[in-house]
Enzyme design. Sequence first.
Site, short mmCIF file in Angstrom:
data_model
loop_
_atom_site.label_atom_id
_atom_site.label_comp_id
_atom_site.label_asym_id
_atom_site.label_seq_id
_atom_site.Cartn_x
_atom_site.Cartn_y
_atom_site.Cartn_z
N LYS A 172 0.84 -1.21 0.00
CA LYS A 172 0.00 0.00 0.00
C LYS A 172 0.87 1.25 0.00
O LYS A 172 0.52 2.26 -0.64
CB LYS A 172 -0.92 0.00 1.22
CG LYS A 172 -1.84 1.22 1.34
CD LYS A 172 -2.83 1.33 0.18
CE LYS A 172 -3.67 2.60 0.26
NZ LYS A 172 -4.66 2.58 1.35
N LYS A 240 -0.34 11.43 5.99
CA LYS A 240 0.01 10.32 6.90
C LYS A 240 0.55 9.13 6.11
O LYS A 240 1.58 8.54 6.48
CB LYS A 240 -1.23 9.93 7.70
CG LYS A 240 -1.03 8.81 8.71
CD LYS A 240 -1.45 7.44 8.18
CE LYS A 240 -2.94 7.38 7.91
NZ LYS A 240 -3.34 6.03 7.41
#
Length: 297
Positions: A172, A240
Amino acid sequence: MAEKIGFIGLGVMGNGMARNLLKAGFELAVWTRDAVKAETFKGLGASIAATPKALAAQCKLVISCVPDAAAVRDVALGEDGLAADGWKGGLLVDCSTIAPFEVQEIAAGLKDAGADFLDAPISGGKKGADEGTLTIMIGGGEAVVERARPAFAAMGKNIHHVGPQGAGQALKACNQLMVAINLMGVCEAVGIARAAGIDPKLMREVVSTGTGRSGVLEGHGLRYLEGTLQGGFRAALMKKDLGIATAVGAHYGRYQPATGLAHQLMTGLCNAGHADLDNAALGLLYDMLNGGQEDPS
């Protein structure tokens, strides 16, 4: 008979994912702090748990999709978490985006409670979540993945077991850094088109037929140019995620200047007051740096 599934995290992505589990015929229980969402899902046929611990008492398979590692840690290992009273035979499938080392920490805590953990981050945006066409990148043991596969099939179209615990999150990170770096190119191309007197929407259409085409140009580019930046995948979350990608690369000693720049630009966008807009709002930062706020339409 299929396992009863618990779900935690009914946000932009989780809402559609949970609805698709219901559509697929799964018995569903949810935990949420949002009373309106609780009533909505109760009306759809789900049962409502008072705490994650109460959810674990009903379900041995729970899916979470929450903003960050602190939230995953809390729902899994907190005072009222899934494992608070032990959870023998339990399985947490976490579809959030966190760091691989955070996966290992949470997995160890669940193992002590007799439960398993899969990291299963997702890609495909709200559209993919709503339509059940998400890409799901799974890290964990083969037998554990197979146990959860029927649930994955209800939520996604491209389901990939990519390695042991933490591998899903590493992959990811690759996805997110590529999205952000591609988005930088889109913003710079829009700037050149405008400066040259070319309609940037026309630029987008033309480039989308050539080798410069991409999902980011088609999706993010359109949102930026049309100014439809409310909701979606917030810039704060992309910041983030890019921090995770930077940390993963640093752990392996990788040279990744583009990832670092993308992280800094997304940080600048958030610091400029746009943290809650879709990450395609990066174009607004480029507009400002090019001499002023331009009308994205």
